[in-house]
Scaffold this motif. Structure first.
Motif, PDB file in Angstrom:
ATOM      1  N   ILE A 199       0.872  -1.166   0.000  1.00 29.97           N
ATOM      2  CA  ILE A 199       0.000   0.000   0.000  1.00 29.97           C
ATOM      3  C   ILE A 199       0.906   1.211   0.000  1.00 29.97           C
ATOM      4  CG2 ILE A 199      -1.677   1.342   1.319  1.00 29.97           C
ATOM      5  CD1 ILE A 199      -2.792  -1.248   2.343  1.00 29.97           C
ATOM      6  N   ILE A 200       0.738   2.076  -0.984  1.00 27.59           N
ATOM      7  CA  ILE A 200       1.525   3.298  -1.011  1.00 27.59           C
ATOM      8  C   ILE A 200       0.630   4.441  -0.553  1.00 27.59           C
ATOM      9  CG2 ILE A 200       2.834   4.902  -2.468  1.00 27.59           C
ATOM     10  CD1 ILE A 200       3.930   2.460  -3.900  1.00 27.59           C
ATOM     11  N   VAL A 201       1.024   5.023   0.569  1.00 25.39           N
ATOM     12  CA  VAL A 201       0.239   6.100   1.164  1.00 25.39           C
ATOM     13  C   VAL A 201       0.737   7.428   0.608  1.00 25.39           C
ATOM     14  CG1 VAL A 201      -0.389   7.250   3.318  1.00 25.39           C
ATOM     15  CG2 VAL A 201      -0.060   4.791   3.284  1.00 25.39           C
ATOM     16  N   VAL A 202      -0.190   8.222   0.077  1.00 21.45           N
ATOM     17  CA  VAL A 202       0.163   9.562  -0.400  1.00 21.45           C
ATOM     18  C   VAL A 202      -0.791  10.562   0.247  1.00 21.45           C
ATOM     19  CG1 VAL A 202       0.654  10.992  -2.422  1.00 21.45           C
ATOM     20  CG2 VAL A 202       0.664   8.507  -2.651  1.00 21.45           C
ATOM     21  N   ALA A 203      -0.224  11.556   0.905  1.00 21.31           N
ATOM     22  CA  ALA A 203      -1.072  12.556   1.546  1.00 21.31           C
ATOM     23  C   ALA A 203      -1.670  13.465   0.489  1.00 21.31           C
ATOM     24  CB  ALA A 203      -0.258  13.373   2.555  1.00 21.31           C
ATOM     25  N   ALA A 204      -2.997  13.577   0.537  1.00 24.76           N
ATOM     26  CA  ALA A 204      -3.718  14.326  -0.495  1.00 24.76           C
ATOM     27  C   ALA A 204      -3.446  15.825  -0.424  1.00 24.76           C
ATOM     28  CB  ALA A 204      -5.217  14.063  -0.373  1.00 24.76           C
ATOM     29  N   ASP A 205      -2.876  16.287   0.687  1.00 24.84           N
ATOM     30  CA  ASP A 205      -2.584  17.713   0.787  1.00 24.84           C
ATOM     31  C   ASP A 205      -1.118  17.999   0.460  1.00 24.84           C
ATOM     32  OD1 ASP A 205      -1.537  16.449   2.991  1.00 24.84           O
ATOM     33  OD2 ASP A 205      -1.892  18.130   4.346  1.00 24.84           O
ATOM     34  N   ASP A 206      -0.389  16.950   0.063  1.00 19.77           N
ATOM     35  CA  ASP A 206       1.046  17.132  -0.172  1.00 19.77           C
ATOM     36  C   ASP A 206       1.464  16.672  -1.561  1.00 19.77           C
ATOM     37  OD1 ASP A 206       3.535  17.966   0.563  1.00 19.77           O
ATOM     38  OD2 ASP A 206       4.092  16.089   1.535  1.00 19.77           O
ATOM     39  N   GLY A 207       1.049  15.478  -1.937  1.00 17.87           N
ATOM     40  CA  GLY A 207       1.360  14.997  -3.276  1.00 17.87           C
ATOM     41  C   GLY A 207       2.515  14.022  -3.322  1.00 17.87           C
ATOM     42  N   VAL A 208       2.888  13.669  -4.543  1.00 24.29           N
ATOM     43  CA  VAL A 208       3.937  12.683  -4.770  1.00 24.29           C
ATOM     44  C   VAL A 208       5.297  13.272  -4.385  1.00 24.29           C
ATOM     45  CG1 VAL A 208       5.108  11.337  -6.559  1.00 24.29           C
ATOM     46  CG2 VAL A 208       2.615  11.501  -6.552  1.00 24.29           C
ATOM     47  N   MET A 209       5.997  12.597  -3.502  1.00 27.03           N
ATOM     48  CA  MET A 209       7.272  13.089  -2.970  1.00 27.03           C
ATOM     49  C   MET A 209       8.361  12.037  -3.212  1.00 27.03           C
ATOM     50  SD  MET A 209       6.424  16.037  -1.860  1.00 27.03           S
ATOM     51  CE  MET A 209       7.478  16.707  -0.592  1.00 27.03           C
ATOM     52  N   ALA A 254      -3.218   4.416  -1.415  1.00 26.37           N
ATOM     53  CA  ALA A 254      -4.142   4.964  -0.419  1.00 26.37           C
ATOM     54  C   ALA A 254      -3.908   6.466  -0.370  1.00 26.37           C
ATOM     55  CB  ALA A 254      -3.893   4.334   0.944  1.00 26.37           C
ATOM     56  N   VAL A 255      -4.863   7.210  -0.903  1.00 29.91           N
ATOM     57  CA  VAL A 255      -4.765   8.662  -0.872  1.00 29.91           C
ATOM     58  C   VAL A 255      -5.294   9.104   0.490  1.00 29.91           C
ATOM     59  CG1 VAL A 255      -5.466  10.821  -1.962  1.00 29.91           C
ATOM     60  CG2 VAL A 255      -5.056   8.789  -3.374  1.00 29.91           C
ATOM     61  N   ASN A 256      -4.378   9.557   1.326  1.00 29.64           N
ATOM     62  CA  ASN A 256      -4.689   9.804   2.740  1.00 29.64           C
ATOM     63  C   ASN A 256      -4.964  11.285   3.019  1.00 29.64           C
ATOM     64  OD1 ASN A 256      -4.993   9.113   5.466  1.00 29.64           O
ATOM     65  ND2 ASN A 256      -2.833   9.491   5.902  1.00 29.64           N
ATOM     66  N   LYS A 257      -5.489  11.543   4.174  1.00 28.71           N
ATOM     67  CA  LYS A 257      -5.759  12.899   4.683  1.00 28.71           C
ATOM     68  C   LYS A 257      -6.841  13.616   3.886  1.00 28.71           C
ATOM     69  CE  LYS A 257      -1.055  13.325   6.527  1.00 28.71           C
ATOM     70  NZ  LYS A 257      -0.026  14.198   7.045  1.00 28.71           N
ATOM     71  N   ILE A 258      -7.808  12.828   3.381  1.00 29.56           N
ATOM     72  CA  ILE A 258      -8.878  13.467   2.594  1.00 29.56           C
ATOM     73  C   ILE A 258      -9.803  14.308   3.475  1.00 29.56           C
ATOM     74  CG2 ILE A 258      -8.921  11.810   0.679  1.00 29.56           C
ATOM     75  CD1 ILE A 258     -11.543  10.717   2.206  1.00 29.56           C
ATOM     76  N   ASP A 259      -9.626  14.198   4.791  1.00 28.70           N
ATOM     77  CA  ASP A 259     -10.415  15.051   5.704  1.00 28.70           C
ATOM     78  C   ASP A 259      -9.928  16.491   5.684  1.00 28.70           C
ATOM     79  OD1 ASP A 259      -8.533  15.181   8.534  1.00 28.70           O
ATOM     80  OD2 ASP A 259      -8.070  13.656   7.061  1.00 28.70           O
ATOM     81  N   LYS A 260      -8.719  16.700   5.218  1.00 28.31           N
ATOM     82  CA  LYS A 260      -8.172  18.059   5.228  1.00 28.31           C
ATOM     83  C   LYS A 260      -8.830  18.925   4.159  1.00 28.31           C
ATOM     84  CE  LYS A 260      -3.748  18.025   7.412  1.00 28.31           C
ATOM     85  NZ  LYS A 260      -2.351  18.483   7.247  1.00 28.31           N
ATOM     86  N   PRO A 261      -9.153  20.152   4.516  1.00 30.17           N
ATOM     87  CA  PRO A 261      -9.863  21.011   3.548  1.00 30.17           C
ATOM     88  C   PRO A 261      -9.042  21.269   2.272  1.00 30.17           C
ATOM     89  CG  PRO A 261      -9.307  22.226   5.579  1.00 30.17           C
ATOM     90  CD  PRO A 261      -9.007  20.790   5.836  1.00 30.17           C
TER      91      PRO A 261
END
Ligand code: GDP
Ligand code: MG
Length: 370
Positions: A155-165, A185-192
């Motif tokens: 599972i590759i976790v990517v923060a939706a407020d940050d992007g591919v790093m 897994a596109v994470n942190k989708i709770d962030k505005p």
């Protein structure tokens, strides 16, 4: 342990050393021509050139394989998938691992003290999933370099407020090199300020294309912190497992891989082992790397004492004479004397190879296919 120099690597890739150095710099590795590259850098470089490398340290493998009982097709039974979580720092790997662990405590195990044993199992829709909670990158690089493949799905976790790093890209490279299916897994989708579609867009560059855009990569929008989308993520893991049909023969002596080991003040040497084939039973003799022992006690991730453990089960065992290393192969034997003899022989071979010219992973050990 030394590996290959930049110059040797360039030769193996049929490239100019200067070009390889430039490429390394681009990948964030500063190197000179005579510098030895670590296994991580070699894998990154190779995957960047679209070359597959298989790293083989000769001592580790062949010797062990010959003792394993061979399987017939009809002996193979379904086993839980083993999942690793990787991704850039702070994108939420630890939060996700913790959230999944809490989501799902099987009946009868509720209230059990969870133990850190390097991996844990959850159950959903009556099926088990094993998660490795040793850091994904380490699990991949150090274990794969030693010839042990422990992961079925990444599972590759990517923060939706940050992007591919950078570490996202590295994780993709590792999973691809190991030919392990990827779930994003596109994470942190709770962030505005999260933008899941931007992540999807960015990842198409790395050939991870979502199904709705005509690709075959599974994307799951989640919030590890708010526990959104976790059930769906587990369902997707089961879906991949169903397609891949992970199987093992539970009815033979156990073989697996040491995922962690340490010297415990009270218990003595303990090893956390992922059983991959067969069934390990209390009282079984075994070899772990160059150590040997007899299983005195076996505990699972819920602190429950087990009498036996089958394929894909992570267990902590005591009864070792010494502390093995993470990535060490593990194999049970009927006969304690045999286990001891094999462990001692392996120790000698390893020492010889470390002293001799074999201690380096040479060009001959790199089997590459283009
Ligand atoms: P790791 O470095 O990948 O293991 O990331 P962590 O799990 O330590 O998370 C890094 C930070 O992101 C922590 O402060 C978490 O609380 C936060 N975090 C993780 N997942 C989420 C999420 O789904 N939503 C929000 N808002 N924050 C998150
Ligand atoms: Mg973490």
């Amino acid at each position: 342990r030394g590996t290959m120099t930049v110059g040797e690597m360039a030769k193996a890739l049929h490239k100019d050393a200067s070009e390889v150095i430039k490429k390394l710099l681009f990948l964030g590795v500063m190197a000179t021509i005579n510098q030895e590259l670590d296994l991580d850098a070699i894998q990154l470089l190779a995957s960047d050139y679209g070359v597959e490398v298989e790293l083989k340290i000769p001592v580790e493998e062949d010797k062990f394989e010959q003792f394993e009982e061979k399987d017939e097709e009809e002996d193979l039974m379904e086993r839980p998938p083993v999942v690793t979580i990787m991704g850039h720092v702070d994108h939420g790997k630890t939060t996700l691992l913790d959230a999944i662990r809490k989501t799902n405590v099987t009946e009868g195990e509720a209230g059990g003290i969870t133990q850190h044993i390097g991996a844990y199992q959850v159950e959903t829709h009556g099926k088990k999933i094993t998660f490795l909670d040793t850091p994904g990158h380490e699990a991949f690089t150090s274990m794969r370099a030693r010839g042990a493949q422990v992961t079925d799905i990444t599972i590759i976790v990517v923060a939706a407020d940050d992007g591919v790093m950078p570490q996202t890209i590295e994780a993709i490279a590792h999973a691809k090199a190991a030919k392990v299916p990827i779930i994003v897994a596109v994470n942190k989708i709770d962030k505005p300020d999260s933008n899941p579609d931007r992540i999807k867009q960015e990842l198409t560059e790395y050939e991870l294309v979502p199904e709705e855009w005509g690709g075959d990569t599974i994307f799951c929008n989640i919030s590890a912190k708010q526990r959104i989308g976790l059930e769906n993520l587990l369902d997707m893991i089961l879906l991949v497992a169903e397609v891949q049909e992970y199987k093992a023969n539970p009815n033979k002596r156990a073989r697996g891989t040491v995922i962690e080991a340490e010297l415990d003040k009270g218990k003595g040497p303990v090893a956390r082992v992922l059983i991959q084939h067969g069934t390990l039973k209390v009282g079984d003799s075994f070899v772990a790397g160059v150590c040997f022992g007899r299983v005195r006690a076996m505990v699972n991730d819920k602190g429950k004492k087990l009498k036996e453990a089958g394929p894909s089960t992570p267990v902590e065992i005591t009864g070792l004479t010494e502390v093995p290393q993470a990535g060490d192969p593990f194999l049970a034997f009927e006969d304690e004397r045999k286990a001891r003899a094999i462990a001692e022989k392996r120790a000698i071979t390893l020492r010889q190879s470390e002293m001799g010219a074999n201690s380096r992973v040479t060009l001959d050990d790199l089997y590459k296919q283009i």
